[in-house]
Every structure is written in structure tokens, then in C-alpha cells.
Scaffold this motif. Sequence first.
Motif, PDB file in Angstrom:
ATOM      1  N   LEU A  39       0.821  -1.091   0.005  1.00 39.25           N
ATOM      2  CA  LEU A  39      -0.027  -0.091   0.056  1.00 39.25           C
ATOM      3  C   LEU A  39       0.965   1.166   0.038  1.00 39.25           C
ATOM      4  N   THR A  40       2.114   1.173   0.646  1.00 34.11           N
ATOM      5  CA  THR A  40       2.941   2.280   0.935  1.00 34.11           C
ATOM      6  C   THR A  40       3.483   2.489  -0.561  1.00 34.11           C
ATOM      7  N   ARG A  41       3.883   1.466  -1.302  1.00 36.71           N
ATOM      8  CA  ARG A  41       4.298   1.328  -2.691  1.00 36.71           C
ATOM      9  C   ARG A  41       3.527   2.201  -3.599  1.00 36.71           C
ATOM     10  N   ALA A  42       2.359   1.613  -3.486  1.00 39.23           N
ATOM     11  CA  ALA A  42       1.213   2.022  -4.293  1.00 39.23           C
ATOM     12  C   ALA A  42       0.987   3.567  -4.317  1.00 39.23           C
ATOM     13  N   ARG A  43       1.210   4.142  -3.046  1.00 36.80           N
ATOM     14  CA  ARG A  43       1.165   5.656  -2.678  1.00 36.80           C
ATOM     15  C   ARG A  43       2.362   6.348  -3.239  1.00 36.80           C
ATOM     16  N   GLY A  44       3.394   5.659  -3.834  1.00 33.43           N
ATOM     17  CA  GLY A  44       4.334   6.431  -4.350  1.00 33.43           C
ATOM     18  C   GLY A  44       5.516   7.001  -3.497  1.00 33.43           C
ATOM     19  N   LEU A  45       5.617   6.429  -2.403  1.00 34.01           N
ATOM     20  CA  LEU A  45       6.449   6.703  -1.310  1.00 34.01           C
ATOM     21  C   LEU A  45       7.578   5.422  -1.349  1.00 34.01           C
ATOM     22  N   PRO A  46       8.994   6.142  -1.183  1.00 32.56           N
ATOM     23  CA  PRO A  46      10.111   5.172  -1.173  1.00 32.56           C
ATOM     24  C   PRO A  46       9.995   4.514   0.219  1.00 32.56           C
ATOM     25  N   GLN A  47      10.692   3.389   0.284  1.00 31.32           N
ATOM     26  CA  GLN A  47      11.010   2.614   1.222  1.00 31.32           C
ATOM     27  C   GLN A  47      12.748   2.154   1.157  1.00 31.32           C
ATOM     28  N   LEU A  48      13.465   2.577   2.292  1.00 34.33           N
ATOM     29  CA  LEU A  48      14.848   2.375   2.295  1.00 34.33           C
ATOM     30  C   LEU A  48      15.083   1.325   3.569  1.00 34.33           C
ATOM     31  N   ALA A  49      16.014   0.179   3.316  1.00 34.92           N
ATOM     32  CA  ALA A  49      16.244  -0.652   4.591  1.00 34.92           C
ATOM     33  C   ALA A  49      17.706  -0.313   4.742  1.00 34.92           C
ATOM     34  N   VAL A  50      18.039  -0.412   6.063  1.00 35.21           N
ATOM     35  CA  VAL A  50      19.528  -0.236   6.400  1.00 35.21           C
ATOM     36  C   VAL A  50      19.438  -1.824   7.229  1.00 35.21           C
ATOM     37  N   VAL A  51      20.214  -2.662   6.748  1.00 36.66           N
ATOM     38  CA  VAL A  51      20.357  -3.825   7.198  1.00 36.66           C
ATOM     39  C   VAL A  51      21.434  -4.178   8.123  1.00 36.66           C
ATOM     40  N   ARG A  52      21.262  -4.350   9.620  1.00 37.59           N
ATOM     41  CA  ARG A  52      22.217  -4.508  10.258  1.00 37.59           C
ATOM     42  C   ARG A  52      22.407  -5.916  10.750  1.00 37.59           C
ATOM     43  N   ASP A  53      23.164  -6.218  11.821  1.00 32.66           N
ATOM     44  CA  ASP A  53      23.488  -7.418  12.171  1.00 32.66           C
ATOM     45  C   ASP A  53      22.847  -8.130  13.330  1.00 32.66           C
ATOM     46  N   PRO A  54      22.142  -9.174  13.321  1.00 34.61           N
ATOM     47  CA  PRO A  54      21.943 -10.177  11.831  1.00 34.61           C
ATOM     48  C   PRO A  54      20.631  -9.617  11.349  1.00 34.61           C
ATOM     49  N   THR A  55      20.378  -9.887  10.409  1.00 30.09           N
ATOM     50  CA  THR A  55      19.049  -9.891   9.760  1.00 30.09           C
ATOM     51  C   THR A  55      18.834 -11.275   8.756  1.00 30.09           C
ATOM     52  N   THR A  56      18.054 -12.056   9.364  1.00 26.85           N
ATOM     53  CA  THR A  56      17.693 -13.304   8.850  1.00 26.85           C
ATOM     54  C   THR A  56      16.079 -13.597   8.650  1.00 26.85           C
ATOM     55  N   GLY A  57      15.808 -14.479   8.189  1.00 26.52           N
ATOM     56  CA  GLY A  57      14.357 -14.827   8.204  1.00 26.52           C
ATOM     57  C   GLY A  57      13.195 -14.008   7.731  1.00 26.52           C
ATOM     58  N   GLY A  58      11.974 -14.037   8.122  1.00 26.71           N
ATOM     59  CA  GLY A  58      11.029 -13.279   7.472  1.00 26.71           C
ATOM     60  C   GLY A  58      11.221 -11.311   7.443  1.00 26.71           C
ATOM     61  N   GLY A  59      11.970 -11.119   8.507  1.00 30.45           N
ATOM     62  CA  GLY A  59      12.472  -9.722   8.461  1.00 30.45           C
ATOM     63  C   GLY A  59      13.265  -9.380   7.309  1.00 30.45           C
ATOM     64  N   TRP A  60      14.105 -10.244   6.796  1.00 28.86           N
ATOM     65  CA  TRP A  60      15.073 -10.035   5.667  1.00 28.86           C
ATOM     66  C   TRP A  60      14.135 -10.189   4.367  1.00 28.86           C
ATOM     67  N   ALA A  61      13.108 -11.078   4.357  1.00 26.70           N
ATOM     68  CA  ALA A  61      12.343 -11.409   3.243  1.00 26.70           C
ATOM     69  C   ALA A  61      11.203 -10.501   3.088  1.00 26.70           C
TER      70      ALA A  61
ATOM     71  N   ALA B   5      11.411   4.184 -10.588  1.00 26.58           N
ATOM     72  CA  ALA B   5      11.235   5.847 -10.870  1.00 26.58           C
ATOM     73  C   ALA B   5       9.902   5.901 -11.417  1.00 26.58           C
ATOM     74  N   ASP B   6       9.211   5.198 -12.241  1.00 27.94           N
ATOM     75  CA  ASP B   6       7.855   5.299 -12.710  1.00 27.94           C
ATOM     76  C   ASP B   6       6.974   5.391 -11.246  1.00 27.94           C
ATOM     77  N   ARG B   7       7.124   4.315 -10.344  1.00 27.25           N
ATOM     78  CA  ARG B   7       6.372   4.540  -8.961  1.00 27.25           C
ATOM     79  C   ARG B   7       6.393   5.659  -8.342  1.00 27.25           C
ATOM     80  N   LEU B   8       7.658   6.078  -8.120  1.00 30.56           N
ATOM     81  CA  LEU B   8       7.983   7.281  -7.325  1.00 30.56           C
ATOM     82  C   LEU B   8       7.671   8.685  -8.230  1.00 30.56           C
ATOM     83  N   GLY B   9       7.393   8.634  -9.342  1.00 23.45           N
ATOM     84  CA  GLY B   9       7.180   9.773 -10.250  1.00 23.45           C
ATOM     85  C   GLY B   9       8.389  10.334 -10.640  1.00 23.45           C
ATOM     86  N   ILE B  10       9.347  10.123 -10.875  1.00 18.02           N
ATOM     87  CA  ILE B  10      10.583  10.412 -11.220  1.00 18.02           C
ATOM     88  C   ILE B  10      11.107  10.469 -12.862  1.00 18.02           C
ATOM     89  N   PRO B  11      11.492  11.363 -13.632  1.00 16.24           N
ATOM     90  CA  PRO B  11      11.804  11.044 -14.688  1.00 16.24           C
ATOM     91  C   PRO B  11      12.811  10.287 -15.131  1.00 16.24           C
TER      92      PRO B  11
END
Length: 471
Positions: free
Chosen positions: A142-164, A346-352
Amino acid sequence: MPERLSAREAVAALAEPGTFAELPAPDGGTGGAADEAPDGPLGWPGYDAMRARARARTGEEESVVCGTARVGTTRAVLISFEFGFLGGSLGERTGDRLVAAHRHARAHGLPVVSLIATGGSRMQEGMRALLQLQRVAGESALTRARGLPQLAVVRDPTTGGGWATLGAGADVVLALPDAQIGFAGSRVRPADADPYAYTARAQFAAGQVDALVDPDELGTTVGRWLTLLTAGGGGDRAASYATPLSGPADETLPPPAGLGLGGTPATGWQAVLRARSPDRPRAPAYLDAYLEQRAEITGDRCGGRDPGMLCGFGLRGGRPVAYAAQAGTATLPAGYRTAARLVRLADRLGIPVLTLVDTPGAANDAEAERSGAGAAIADLFQAVATARVPLTTLVIGEGGSGGALALSAPGNTWATADSYFSVIAPEPATAILKRPVEEIREVAGRLRLRPQDLVDLGVVRGIVPTAGARS
């Protein structure tokens, strides 16, 4: 063992001082997280005591801390995992907080930054915990459909469903260099598994992570990325550029100026030689001249990287621009998949989007075929064809067949004076036509591949002027 930041230390590494405001804990909308039975939905012996000890040890009520803050110049929603709280595991209350964070982001038009350190779903809550992955994925969509970016900073450790979900599913994935990353946690991997495969460096090499970032540079790096994706505002921008390409062509980005030779080639073969010259400016020079700053995304998220396809985001006149640029080599399937990923983001975020064409063609060896060259090229054709944002293409060197055309904007492709574009390069064309090699130059002329020929044929809109032209 790399140093493990607490949830609030990770937030402090990003947020401008004094700007973090924690979101209130949700009252539990899952039909069980707020008024659960003793020891959780499974009645797991000692579960309440485990949580009490985790609260005392970390000072947190759950395994995530959520709030808003300013990162650089951009307001964002921050989701930070506390690994000290039951291994940063996801339970129902964790899911409630993640859902609330995404809903706050959508309500206020803010990007989402996830600072992840988790061992996966919480076993003491069984399938009720595992179902949180679906909830998180749904909110992320839903956030993606709204055109809002999502960034992840992967720390130690990141496994399982949180990574996926929050990790690998983010638009841009940054990782601490010494972090453990993988779907399989350390206690469930095959005994003979290569431990290197579960590291940030291995995930970066395999195209699953965009960049490795030193902890001391997290704030600067994430702030730069948020600026590139939102122009520093953090608001909902998707509607601002999402205009169909059927609109006036002048609404698109202007093509870069040429940086190489001026004047047009006299013959087809001369055009080929100019485009193949080792002294000709390449994609990095064009990107540096066109953009004020830029950062790259790397990898196709399918296990591959292509150093000959440069993709990322930059600023031009304070306005975000996405770019996909071939760097003069035969493009690998991973390169086409990365470019398709870039165009769709870029298309989802509205960036040429600006694309630079420079390849002798698609890689055509056996490994490329095994890696799905045809499917990767087809996917890029589809991404370009269905993009709503303006696309501009400049052919800066060799335009080799469909491997180059896949990156070209329909109706808005330009050429430099030292480039060519052809249905196929002269040498293989000569071989296909069963002509002697002595006729390669003649075939080059008959292909009408010079930039001025491309203008006459309606293939490109024009030849861009050359800055400081030299002949």
C-alpha cells in the motif's frame, strides 16, 4: 562479531538531533495482540517471563521502535529493530507497530526507513507470528502504491522473514559491511553451508544489496538517498511527473550535450570507428556533467550484477532524475533486469528517467543464455513501454541491435555526433549476409547507421550539440 547497535542507537545514527518523535504504541488491532491469553496465543510456558526480562534488559516494550525524524533534510518514518528484545523477533505486537508505522507514513506522505536487526518470526507465538509477514507485506504494498520510497538499512543480524519482507523488499537496500544477512538463520542452515554466503559482502556481490555503508556514514548516506528520491520534501510526489508519454515531448528531460567529437561522420564505417574509439567519453562522464550528485543502485535482486549497466538516482536543478546507462560493454541479463528495476521504481515514485545507450549488443555467450538473456531484455522493453513518467535517451556510443533498443525511449531518443545505432553491427551483418570480410565497410554504409542517417530515418529526434566540439 560486528558491533550491534541498539534500536535507539541506530535511530541516533540517522536522525538529526532532537527530531525523533516516537509513535504511540497501537492498541492492538489483530484480535489477539492486546488481550492475549497468559504466555501468548500458544500458551508457551514462561513466555510472559521472557518478555518481562527483555523489557528490563532493553528498556523497550517490543522488538521495534517506530517514530518520525528528520534525516538530512527529509522527514521520514523510522522503524528500528531491537535485537536485544527476543532477538528482534516479529510477534503480533511487532506487527501492530509495523502496520501503524506504514499507515502513519501514508497519512503524512513520508518515506519509510527500516533499520533491521532480527532473527525472524517469534516461535513462542507460532503461526500467529508468521502471519505478520503477510501483514507487513500488505502494508508495504500500500505504501508502494502511494508512491512513497522505502529504504532498508540491514544491520547484524538480519535473517528470516524480516529480511524477506522489510529488507529484501525495500526499494533501496543498504547494509553494514559486517552484518549477517540471509533468509536462513545461523542455527538452521545446512551444516556444510558456506558461511560467506550469509554475509553482507556476499549479498552485495550477488546483487541483493545496493551498497555497503560504514556505520559512521549512515546518516549522511541515508539522508542523501532520501533527498535523491524525494527532493528533500518527503511528501507524496508520484502524481507530479506521472504523465503519459503521449503528452508533448518537450515535457521530458532535455538530453545531455555531447562530450566527444563534433561534426558528423562521412561514412558508416567512420561512424563505427568514432563510436568505438577508446578516447570517447563514456557514461560516467555524461552522468557527472548532467547531474549535480548521484548514487547507484546495483544488482538485479536475482543473484546478478552487471558493472556495465550503471543505474541510480541523481539531482538536476534540485529535481530528482533516475538514470540507467550502459558503459560500453556487452550488457548482461543482470544489467537488463537492474535497468528494468530502476525504470519501474522511478515510475512508481514519479521521477523522470534518463537512459544512455552504449553497448555493442547484449551478451550472447552460453552463460548469458542460461541467465535468461531473452527474458531480461523482454522485461526491460515492457518496463520502458509501460512507464508513465517521461523518458529521455541519448545514444553516446555504440547502439548495438535490440540490446541497445531495449533501453531506448520510444519517440524521444537522441544521438551524439560520435555514435551509431544499427540493427546489427557491420561485422555480424556481413557474416549473416554471407559477404566476404572485405565488404564490412560497404555493409556499414548500407546499414545507414550514422547519426545523420538516424535522423533522416526518423529513428532519433536529432543530434545533440557537442560541448567544446573537436573534430
